[in-house]
Enzyme design. Structure first.
Site, PDB file in Angstrom:
ATOM      1  N   CYS A   1       2.320   2.550  -5.564  1.00  0.00           N
ATOM      2  CA  CYS A   1       1.897   2.881  -6.916  1.00  0.00           C
ATOM      3  C   CYS A   1       2.810   3.963  -7.465  1.00  0.00           C
ATOM      4  O   CYS A   1       3.455   4.687  -6.739  1.00  0.00           O
ATOM      5  CB  CYS A   1       0.451   3.375  -6.921  1.00  0.00           C
ATOM      6  SG  CYS A   1      -0.711   2.233  -6.159  1.00  0.00           S
TER       7      CYS A   1
ATOM      8  N   SER B   1      -5.253  -0.934  -1.080  1.00  0.00           N
ATOM      9  CA  SER B   1      -5.569  -2.013  -2.016  1.00  0.00           C
ATOM     10  C   SER B   1      -4.380  -2.421  -2.865  1.00  0.00           C
ATOM     11  O   SER B   1      -4.189  -3.590  -3.155  1.00  0.00           O
ATOM     12  CB  SER B   1      -6.714  -1.586  -2.942  1.00  0.00           C
ATOM     13  OG  SER B   1      -6.356  -0.426  -3.664  1.00  0.00           O
ATOM     14  N   CYS B   2      -3.555  -1.474  -3.261  1.00  0.00           N
ATOM     15  CA  CYS B   2      -2.534  -1.819  -4.246  1.00  0.00           C
ATOM     16  C   CYS B   2      -1.118  -1.696  -3.723  1.00  0.00           C
ATOM     17  O   CYS B   2      -0.184  -2.089  -4.410  1.00  0.00           O
ATOM     18  CB  CYS B   2      -2.679  -0.955  -5.501  1.00  0.00           C
ATOM     19  SG  CYS B   2      -2.208   0.764  -5.245  1.00  0.00           S
ATOM     20  N   GLY B   3      -0.904  -1.116  -2.565  1.00  0.00           N
ATOM     21  CA  GLY B   3       0.456  -0.938  -2.115  1.00  0.00           C
ATOM     22  C   GLY B   3       1.122   0.193  -2.854  1.00  0.00           C
ATOM     23  O   GLY B   3       0.487   1.183  -3.193  1.00  0.00           O
TER      24      GLY B   3
END
Length: 282
Positions: free
Chosen positions: A118, A114-116
């Site tokens: 982190c 979802s966020c790549g």
């Protein structure tokens, strides 16, 4: 490896009627990326094009820039305690002389679909210096009408999405509108890495005469990946983030969002679009 989809039992309810049936789901598994034997990152991805994904990830991290920088990529045998190979660990071997990241600076990262990426310490840590400034001379020129047709062509080429409904996609187009490549993954950042990695392996970087289209939104990370690959135009079917717009403005990237039908918003680099003002059309 081809574990792109898996089957699971699902209880289906339609108009109050309940039935049981198998359903096709997109596969999601962890991939550990090692660099010359040292663990660098873990990403949740759809298996397939793993070597390209790892190579593209290292392009966006500023480690690889040319085909000659890459010695080889292998799955790690004996990746588990019992010695079996899960095909979820790859080791990237760089050519002699390639500058490696400092493993002592807590750069090991965990990525999700979802966020790549982190856990980076600061914005400055993400802003890797690009090997190739965006230098499409003369500038790529894109007709908005041509650009408007790209999302439908992307969707028509998403073979796994048709079976699962659960995948993002990224596609590369030429400035004339030719579909050059398309990759699917549970994470759009992974799909972009797969595109860039395939280009690196083919000796096609920088991608200075191409247009990158992504499903969903355009995050800072996706803008960074475009810049690191030398891509001059990034378009997304949804919204960009504020940092993506800032990075586009700083680097000369053309950033288009909300690309839906004949409508789109141009957030930076409008000089590459053949725009006609309302006054000119009247």
């Amino acid at each position: 490896m081809g574990r792109v989809t898996e089957r699971r039992k699902v209880i289906r309810i339609r108009d109050g009627a309940v039935s049981s049936r198998p359903d096709t789901l997109v596969a999601e598994e962890p991939l550990e990326i090692r660099l010359n034997g040292k663990s660098l990152a873990i990403t949740m991805r759809t298996p397939g094009d793993d070597f390209a994904l790892a190579a593209g990830f290292l392009v966006s991290e500023g480690v690889l820039a040319e085909e000659s920088d890459l010695q080889n990529i292998v799955y790690c045998a004996g990746a588990t305690a019992d010695g079996s190979n899960t095909y979820n660990v790859v080791d990237v071997r760089t050519a002699p002389g390639v500058t490696l990241p400092d493993f002592t600076l807590e750069r090991n990262v965990y990525t999700t679909s979802s966020c790549g990426l982190c856990g980076k310490a600061s914005l400055d840590a993400v802003r890797t210096t690009a090997r190739w400034p965006i230098a499409d001379t003369p500038p790529v020129r894109v007709d908005p009408e041509l650009l408007a047709g790209f999302p439908d062509r992307l969707r028509e080429s998403q073979r796994v999405f048709d079976r699962t409904g659960g995948l993002h996609a990224a596609a590369l187009f030429s400035e004339e509108g030719e579909l050059l490549d398309i990759r699917e993954d549970v994470g759009r950042h992974n799909a972009v890495d797969k595109l860039v990695g395939r280009a690196l392996q083919s000796g096609d970087l920088p991608l200075s005469r191409t247009i990158l289209l992504v499903s969903g939104r355009a995050s800072f990370e996706l803008a960074q990946k475009a810049v690191m690959a030398g891509i001059p135009v990034l378009a997304a079917v949804s919204a960009p983030s504020s940092l993506a717009v800032d990075l586009a403005a700083e680097t000369g990237l053309t950033l288009v969002g909300f690309l839906r039908g004949s409508s789109m918003n141009v957030y930076a680099g409008e000089h590459r679009l053949a725009l006609r003002t309302a006054a000119a059309q009247a």
